[in-house]
Design a protein around this motif. Structure first.
Motif, PDB file in Angstrom:
ATOM      1  N   ARG A 181     -10.557  -4.608   5.285  1.00 43.43           N
ATOM      2  CA  ARG A 181     -11.842  -5.456   5.027  1.00 43.43           C
ATOM      3  C   ARG A 181     -11.759  -6.757   4.539  1.00 43.43           C
ATOM      4  NH1 ARG A 181     -16.270  -2.216   6.965  1.00 43.43           N
ATOM      5  NH2 ARG A 181     -17.959  -3.431   5.747  1.00 43.43           N
ATOM      6  N   LEU A 182     -10.910  -7.444   4.978  1.00 47.73           N
ATOM      7  CA  LEU A 182     -10.737  -8.753   4.332  1.00 47.73           C
ATOM      8  C   LEU A 182     -11.864  -9.573   4.448  1.00 47.73           C
ATOM      9  CD1 LEU A 182      -8.923 -10.919   3.041  1.00 47.73           C
ATOM     10  CD2 LEU A 182      -8.113 -11.644   5.438  1.00 47.73           C
ATOM     11  N   HIS A 183     -12.727  -9.296   5.493  1.00 49.11           N
ATOM     12  CA  HIS A 183     -13.940 -10.417   5.598  1.00 49.11           C
ATOM     13  C   HIS A 183     -14.899  -9.917   4.513  1.00 49.11           C
ATOM     14  CE1 HIS A 183     -14.848  -6.752   7.963  1.00 49.11           C
ATOM     15  NE2 HIS A 183     -15.985  -7.069   7.801  1.00 49.11           N
ATOM     16  N   LYS A 184     -14.862  -8.707   4.132  1.00 46.96           N
ATOM     17  CA  LYS A 184     -15.717  -8.320   2.910  1.00 46.96           C
ATOM     18  C   LYS A 184     -15.253  -8.623   1.662  1.00 46.96           C
ATOM     19  CE  LYS A 184     -19.235  -6.820   5.371  1.00 46.96           C
ATOM     20  NZ  LYS A 184     -20.784  -7.435   5.521  1.00 46.96           N
ATOM     21  N   ALA A 185     -14.046  -9.079   1.405  1.00 49.53           N
ATOM     22  CA  ALA A 185     -13.596  -9.218   0.228  1.00 49.53           C
ATOM     23  C   ALA A 185     -13.878 -10.301  -0.305  1.00 49.53           C
ATOM     24  CB  ALA A 185     -11.677  -9.280   0.468  1.00 49.53           C
ATOM     25  N   ASN A 215       4.289 -15.661   1.056  1.00 50.94           N
ATOM     26  CA  ASN A 215       3.004 -15.993   0.422  1.00 50.94           C
ATOM     27  C   ASN A 215       2.229 -16.805   1.587  1.00 50.94           C
ATOM     28  OD1 ASN A 215       3.581 -14.472  -1.593  1.00 50.94           O
ATOM     29  ND2 ASN A 215       4.074 -16.063  -2.997  1.00 50.94           N
ATOM     30  N   VAL A 216       2.999 -17.812   2.031  1.00 50.19           N
ATOM     31  CA  VAL A 216       2.424 -18.939   2.910  1.00 50.19           C
ATOM     32  C   VAL A 216       2.019 -18.069   4.380  1.00 50.19           C
ATOM     33  CG1 VAL A 216       2.841 -20.922   4.248  1.00 50.19           C
ATOM     34  CG2 VAL A 216       3.639 -20.851   2.067  1.00 50.19           C
ATOM     35  N   ALA A 217       2.943 -17.135   4.700  1.00 51.49           N
ATOM     36  CA  ALA A 217       2.658 -16.229   6.054  1.00 51.49           C
ATOM     37  C   ALA A 217       1.442 -15.560   6.027  1.00 51.49           C
ATOM     38  CB  ALA A 217       3.851 -15.421   6.242  1.00 51.49           C
ATOM     39  N   VAL A 218       1.400 -14.914   4.442  1.00 50.27           N
ATOM     40  CA  VAL A 218       0.346 -14.084   4.435  1.00 50.27           C
ATOM     41  C   VAL A 218      -1.063 -15.006   4.248  1.00 50.27           C
ATOM     42  CG1 VAL A 218      -0.913 -12.861   2.794  1.00 50.27           C
ATOM     43  CG2 VAL A 218       1.317 -12.294   3.021  1.00 50.27           C
ATOM     44  N   ALA A 219      -0.963 -16.193   3.783  1.00 54.99           N
ATOM     45  CA  ALA A 219      -2.316 -17.041   3.638  1.00 54.99           C
ATOM     46  C   ALA A 219      -2.698 -17.587   5.079  1.00 54.99           C
ATOM     47  CB  ALA A 219      -1.891 -18.307   2.845  1.00 54.99           C
ATOM     48  N   ILE A 220      -1.581 -17.764   6.101  1.00 50.89           N
ATOM     49  CA  ILE A 220      -1.992 -18.080   7.422  1.00 50.89           C
ATOM     50  C   ILE A 220      -2.501 -17.069   8.215  1.00 50.89           C
ATOM     51  CG2 ILE A 220      -0.971 -18.780   9.560  1.00 50.89           C
ATOM     52  CD1 ILE A 220       1.181 -20.395   7.937  1.00 50.89           C
ATOM     53  N   ALA A 221      -1.937 -15.838   8.184  1.00 49.42           N
ATOM     54  CA  ALA A 221      -2.683 -14.673   8.574  1.00 49.42           C
ATOM     55  C   ALA A 221      -4.285 -14.337   7.835  1.00 49.42           C
ATOM     56  CB  ALA A 221      -1.996 -13.347   8.479  1.00 49.42           C
ATOM     57  N   ALA A 222      -4.522 -14.612   6.838  1.00 46.99           N
ATOM     58  CA  ALA A 222      -5.694 -14.108   6.322  1.00 46.99           C
ATOM     59  C   ALA A 222      -6.554 -15.179   6.817  1.00 46.99           C
ATOM     60  CB  ALA A 222      -5.417 -14.494   4.694  1.00 46.99           C
ATOM     61  N   HIS A 223      -6.414 -16.428   6.895  1.00 47.74           N
ATOM     62  CA  HIS A 223      -6.956 -17.642   7.426  1.00 47.74           C
ATOM     63  C   HIS A 223      -7.659 -17.226   9.059  1.00 47.74           C
ATOM     64  CE1 HIS A 223      -7.813 -20.589   4.434  1.00 47.74           C
ATOM     65  NE2 HIS A 223      -6.610 -20.320   3.848  1.00 47.74           N
ATOM     66  N   GLY A 224      -6.508 -16.558   9.548  1.00 46.38           N
ATOM     67  CA  GLY A 224      -6.905 -16.274  11.085  1.00 46.38           C
ATOM     68  C   GLY A 224      -7.702 -14.952  11.051  1.00 46.38           C
ATOM     69  N   VAL A 225      -7.732 -14.169  10.230  1.00 47.53           N
ATOM     70  CA  VAL A 225      -8.588 -12.815  10.160  1.00 47.53           C
ATOM     71  C   VAL A 225      -9.881 -13.000   9.497  1.00 47.53           C
ATOM     72  CG1 VAL A 225      -9.019 -10.539   9.344  1.00 47.53           C
ATOM     73  CG2 VAL A 225      -6.611 -11.349  10.100  1.00 47.53           C
ATOM     74  N   ALA A 226     -10.077 -13.908   8.340  1.00 47.23           N
ATOM     75  CA  ALA A 226     -11.301 -14.316   7.787  1.00 47.23           C
ATOM     76  C   ALA A 226     -11.544 -15.426   7.318  1.00 47.23           C
ATOM     77  CB  ALA A 226     -11.549 -13.276   6.775  1.00 47.23           C
ATOM     78  N   PRO A 227     -11.616 -16.446   8.075  1.00 48.42           N
ATOM     79  CA  PRO A 227     -11.364 -18.108   7.620  1.00 48.42           C
ATOM     80  C   PRO A 227     -12.338 -18.146   6.332  1.00 48.42           C
ATOM     81  CG  PRO A 227     -11.779 -17.888  10.027  1.00 48.42           C
ATOM     82  CD  PRO A 227     -12.155 -16.561   9.284  1.00 48.42           C
TER      83      PRO A 227
END
Length: 451
Positions: free
Chosen positions: A337-341, A354-366
């Motif tokens: 539930r990244l959008h609620k984090a 770490n950069v790859a994780v950040a890009i994925a996170a922005h795609g899921v919950a900008p």
């Protein structure tokens, strides 16, 4: 084998280690005009030669706590009064070393970085969260004004944390737990269905509960003349279904008993549903960051792709829930539930991951705040192109500034970062910018090694 390269300078220092941190400290000392004797893996006679004449200070900067302890003891044996700064992660070992060697100062990059990483996780304008005199202070740095340190109020954070923990109870996050809960829910449904039928038929509650329990136990209801044929069919169906649900429940229990049990079903090790911080990478920095956030009352959940990583065992002993998986996997981020984090912190040892994780996170919950650890790849740590991905913290720069200050005689008590500046905290509570040289200025270790 040692590498020694002396340059003219006012003082002589010894640096031990082939880490990027050691290279950064060596380069900064040389840029200041000092003589540096940089040893990578010195033997006893090489260490003794480097300590003659006695240097101003020695820094032992290794990833291995055992090796760091051995070199610190050896240096203290050769030069009893030489100030030593050593990086050790394990606090038990660090406390024992301080007891044995009063002239030794022990720290670790993870310990220094945890408050600096925790600050941006809880507020975009917070550079660090520091504990001073029994209270937590938020350190804020602006481009125009001086550094300010004010008490941090955690009431709203803790209220949201309690709600998130409560909502996380009895939430499955792996196949074994889902099987266990499915079996338990099935047996409970069978019990309630049978009980309601009997109560609706006019049975005494105690007798109805007894018969319902017998059905769930697959021994059948007690013989009674008032049981209808319809109830007999229902009881038969429920008993057959309970056989299946019982098998699922048993399989889930066995899976949890034999597995690592990194996430709990109830209690503090459950995965929170809101107001939490997701920490990707459960190495030394990740463990310290989780501990810092939990001390502030913020719920955390770790993500580690290697189930056999040493940090996994430590996280379990500390009661930190950890989900095994890749932090850049969209399914994992949605499951957490990244959008609620409150924030996501990518603090693995590989900057590119770490950069790859950040890009994925922005795609899921900008809209979710992202904090990145950097410092192993110098080009990544220094580039401004990473800024749109989140708040970047160079762990090596933080540790290098602190170690350098201690070696030069400044009794630093902490270190913070703001944009591309590193500031060292002085005993008076003030902060002083601390310039550093690029680690490529160290000619002793030619190849940068990942931490």
């Amino acid at each position: 084998m040692s590498n020694t390269l002396d340059s003219p300078g006012s003082c002589t220092y010894v640096v031990i280690g082939e880490t990027n941190l050691a290279r950064r400290v060596c380069a900064s000392l040389r840029e200041c005009g000092h003589t540096v004797r940089h040893l990578t893996e010195p033997r006893d006679h090489e260490l003794r030669e480097a300590m003659e004449p006695e240097p101003e200070a020695v820094a032992v900067l290794l990833h291995d706590d055992v090796a760091a302890l051995r070199y610190a003891l050896a240096v203290a044996h050769i030069g009893e009064r030489t100030p030593i700064t050593v990086t050790i992660f394990d606090r038990t070992v660090a406390d024992e070393l301080l007891r044995l060697l009063p002239q030794c100062h022990v720290t670790s990059p993870a310990e220094l970085a945890a408050p600096v990483l925790a600050g941006p996780c809880l507020g975009a304008d917070i550079s660090a969260l520091r504990h001073e005199e029994g209270a937590t202070h938020a350190v804020r740095v602006t481009d125009e004004g001086p550094v300010s340190s004010l008490p941090w109020q955690a009431e709203r954070v803790r209220l949201r944390a309690r709600i998130g923990r409560l909502a996380g109870q009895l939430r499955p996050h792996d196949a074994g737990t889902r099987i266990l809960l499915l079996g338990l829910l099935g047996m409970f449904t069978a019990l309630v269905t049978d009980l309601i039928w009997l109560l609706a038929s006019g049975h005494h509650p105690a007798g109805a509960l007894f018969d319902a329990a017998r059905v769930v136990a697959t021994v059948g209801p007690a013989e009674a003349p008032d049981h209808s044929a319809a109830y007999s069919v229902l009881a038969s169906v429920l008993m057959l279904a309970t056989v299946v649900f019982g098998a699922l429940f048993t399989a889930g229990v066995v899976e949890r008993m034999l597995g690592p049990r990194l996430v709990g079903l109830v209690g503090p090790r459950t995965v929170p549903r809101s107001g939490h911080v997701i920490v990707v990478g459960m190495g030394q920095v990740g463990i310290r960051l989780c501990g810092e956030l939990r001390r502030l009352g913020v719920p955390v959940v770790g993500v580690e792709r290697d189930p056999a990583a040493p940090g996994i065992r430590l996280a379990r002993s500390l009661g930190i829930p950890v989900l095994t998986g890749h932090g850049g996997d969209r399914v994992v981020l949605e499951q957490l539930r990244l959008h609620k984090a409150r924030a996501l912190a990518a603090v693995g040892s590989d900057d590119l991951d770490n950069v790859a994780v950040a890009i994925a996170a922005h795609g899921v919950a900008p809209d979710t705040r992202v904090v990145l650890r950097a410092g192993e790849h110098e080009a990544i740590a220094e580039t401004r192109s990473l800024l749109p991905l989140g708040t970047v913290r160079d762990v090596n720069s933080l540790a290098a500034a602190y170690v350098l200050a201690r070696m030069l005689g400044t009794p630093a008590t902490g270190v913070i970062a703001h944009r591309h500046r590193t500031l060292v905290q002085l005993p008076a509570g003030t902060f002083e910018p601390w310039p550093l040289a690029a680690r490529r200025g160290c000619a002793h270790v030619a190849v940068a090694l990942s931490g």
